[in-house]
Design a protein around this motif. Sequence first.
Motif, PDB file in Angstrom:
ATOM      1  N   MET A   9       0.809  -1.214   0.000  1.00  0.00           N
ATOM      2  CA  MET A   9       0.000   0.000   0.000  1.00  0.00           C
ATOM      3  C   MET A   9       0.847   1.271   0.000  1.00  0.00           C
ATOM      4  N   LEU A  10       2.006   1.214   0.665  1.00  0.00           N
ATOM      5  CA  LEU A  10       2.785   2.434   0.888  1.00  0.00           C
ATOM      6  C   LEU A  10       4.054   2.505   0.038  1.00  0.00           C
ATOM      7  N   SER A  11       4.087   1.769  -1.054  1.00  0.00           N
ATOM      8  CA  SER A  11       5.254   1.800  -1.940  1.00  0.00           C
ATOM      9  C   SER A  11       4.894   2.227  -3.360  1.00  0.00           C
ATOM     10  N   LYS A  12       3.739   2.826  -3.520  1.00  0.00           N
ATOM     11  CA  LYS A  12       3.282   3.180  -4.863  1.00  0.00           C
ATOM     12  C   LYS A  12       4.069   4.334  -5.461  1.00  0.00           C
ATOM     13  N   PRO A  69       5.379  27.198  17.071  1.00  0.00           N
ATOM     14  CA  PRO A  69       5.133  27.109  15.622  1.00  0.00           C
ATOM     15  C   PRO A  69       5.018  25.650  15.184  1.00  0.00           C
ATOM     16  N   THR A  70       4.023  25.369  14.369  1.00  0.00           N
ATOM     17  CA  THR A  70       3.739  23.988  13.975  1.00  0.00           C
ATOM     18  C   THR A  70       3.562  23.885  12.472  1.00  0.00           C
ATOM     19  N   LEU A  71       4.394  23.069  11.850  1.00  0.00           N
ATOM     20  CA  LEU A  71       4.291  22.785  10.417  1.00  0.00           C
ATOM     21  C   LEU A  71       3.611  21.440  10.246  1.00  0.00           C
ATOM     22  N   ILE A  72       2.523  21.425   9.495  1.00  0.00           N
ATOM     23  CA  ILE A  72       1.768  20.198   9.248  1.00  0.00           C
ATOM     24  C   ILE A  72       1.949  19.809   7.784  1.00  0.00           C
ATOM     25  N   LEU A  73       2.546  18.640   7.549  1.00  0.00           N
ATOM     26  CA  LEU A  73       2.804  18.165   6.193  1.00  0.00           C
ATOM     27  C   LEU A  73       1.872  17.004   5.867  1.00  0.00           C
ATOM     28  N   GLN A  74       1.147  17.139   4.770  1.00  0.00           N
ATOM     29  CA  GLN A  74       0.132  16.167   4.396  1.00  0.00           C
ATOM     30  C   GLN A  74       0.398  15.627   2.997  1.00  0.00           C
ATOM     31  N   GLY A  75       0.613  14.305   2.887  1.00  0.00           N
ATOM     32  CA  GLY A  75       0.755  13.689   1.574  1.00  0.00           C
ATOM     33  C   GLY A  75      -0.516  13.879   0.764  1.00  0.00           C
ATOM     34  N   ASP A  76      -0.390  14.283  -0.492  1.00  0.00           N
ATOM     35  CA  ASP A  76      -1.578  14.600  -1.282  1.00  0.00           C
ATOM     36  C   ASP A  76      -2.416  13.370  -1.631  1.00  0.00           C
ATOM     37  N   HIS A  77      -1.884  12.165  -1.403  1.00  0.00           N
ATOM     38  CA  HIS A  77      -2.649  10.939  -1.635  1.00  0.00           C
ATOM     39  C   HIS A  77      -2.931  10.179  -0.332  1.00  0.00           C
ATOM     40  N   ASP A  78      -2.659  10.806   0.798  1.00  0.00           N
ATOM     41  CA  ASP A  78      -2.843  10.154   2.098  1.00  0.00           C
ATOM     42  C   ASP A  78      -4.223  10.480   2.649  1.00  0.00           C
ATOM     43  N   ALA A 119       2.711  11.783  -2.718  1.00  0.00           N
ATOM     44  CA  ALA A 119       3.059  11.126  -1.458  1.00  0.00           C
ATOM     45  C   ALA A 119       1.819  10.542  -0.801  1.00  0.00           C
ATOM     46  N   HIS A 120       2.010   9.354  -0.222  1.00  0.00           N
ATOM     47  CA  HIS A 120       0.963   8.706   0.575  1.00  0.00           C
ATOM     48  C   HIS A 120       1.375   8.832   2.044  1.00  0.00           C
ATOM     49  N   HIS A 121       1.027   7.842   2.868  1.00  0.00           N
ATOM     50  CA  HIS A 121       1.265   7.940   4.307  1.00  0.00           C
ATOM     51  C   HIS A 121       2.752   7.840   4.657  1.00  0.00           C
ATOM     52  N   ALA A 122       3.545   7.208   3.811  1.00  0.00           N
ATOM     53  CA  ALA A 122       5.002   7.193   4.008  1.00  0.00           C
ATOM     54  C   ALA A 122       5.584   8.466   3.397  1.00  0.00           C
ATOM     55  N   THR A 123       5.044   9.598   3.805  1.00  0.00           N
ATOM     56  CA  THR A 123       5.248  10.877   3.131  1.00  0.00           C
ATOM     57  C   THR A 123       6.705  11.276   3.003  1.00  0.00           C
ATOM     58  N   ASN A 124       7.456  11.127   4.089  1.00  0.00           N
ATOM     59  CA  ASN A 124       8.854  11.574   4.065  1.00  0.00           C
ATOM     60  C   ASN A 124       9.736  10.694   3.183  1.00  0.00           C
ATOM     61  N   LEU A 125       9.289   9.467   2.923  1.00  0.00           N
ATOM     62  CA  LEU A 125      10.017   8.563   2.037  1.00  0.00           C
ATOM     63  C   LEU A 125       9.542   8.690   0.594  1.00  0.00           C
TER      64      LEU A 125
END
Length: 262
Positions: free
Chosen positions: A154-157, A200-209, A234-240
């Motif tokens: 699921m997280l290697s697409k 300060p809070t940065l929220i990063l969201q994968g566009d396919h997560d 990016a999915h849930h493994a966003t940083n990768l």
Amino acid sequence: MPKVKINNVELYYEVKGSGNAIVFTHGASWNHRQWKPQVDELAKQYKTITWDVRGHGQSSLPKGKVDSEDFSKDLIGLLAHLNVKQVHLCGLSMGGHISLQTAIRHPKFVKSLILIGTPFTNTYNWFEKLFVPINRWSSIFIPMRIMAIIQARMLSKFNSNNKQYIKESVTSIPLNHWIRIWHAVSTMESGDDLHKINCPTLILQGDHDTMTERQQREMAKRIPLSKLVYIKNAHHATNLDNPSQVNNEIINHLSQIEAKLQ
């Protein structure tokens, strides 16, 4: 291999680089190796600290019930061991929630937050209220090998290299450990405390997560000094999945904060 005993747990950690410190906390069933793309880049400018949360990777897990409150206590203990007074906290999924709770419970230690694919509750809507308990129960019967295959697929697409890492990290956890860990993780709740976060809070969201998007948008509304940024491809493994954009967003975030403190 550096380890330190904190709260009756042998915690594995790695420190690279020098300067202002940033701690990276991995997602559930993963380990410190998740952050290699970030450490490789950010250690050029910052002191990067990665660690294995209790029960993951090379960190131990005591017998008995796992209390999610111990996650943030372990992190604070690690900072004390490393003599780090203030730090930027970056986490994905479970690691983001641990970072979030650390900022709520120990605000004087936290300069800023970087939350990636992070939930703040396990009861956000009717679906989670129904599905999370079922998922918690079903985890008793699913072999780690099967869970690893499902996760990896699921997280290697967007990055096929994720597959091997995910399989190795997930299967390294014994099922009887995972059942206790997941019970703790899947009952973490911080919804009533989001307004207490004053850094300060940065929220990063994968566009396919789709797993965390609703909650991350909600956090962006409820955390006062927050900013939501979407990570492309990016999915849930966003940083990768998209390490280049994630690294750039983190560096920009840190640079802006450090500039204001000078």
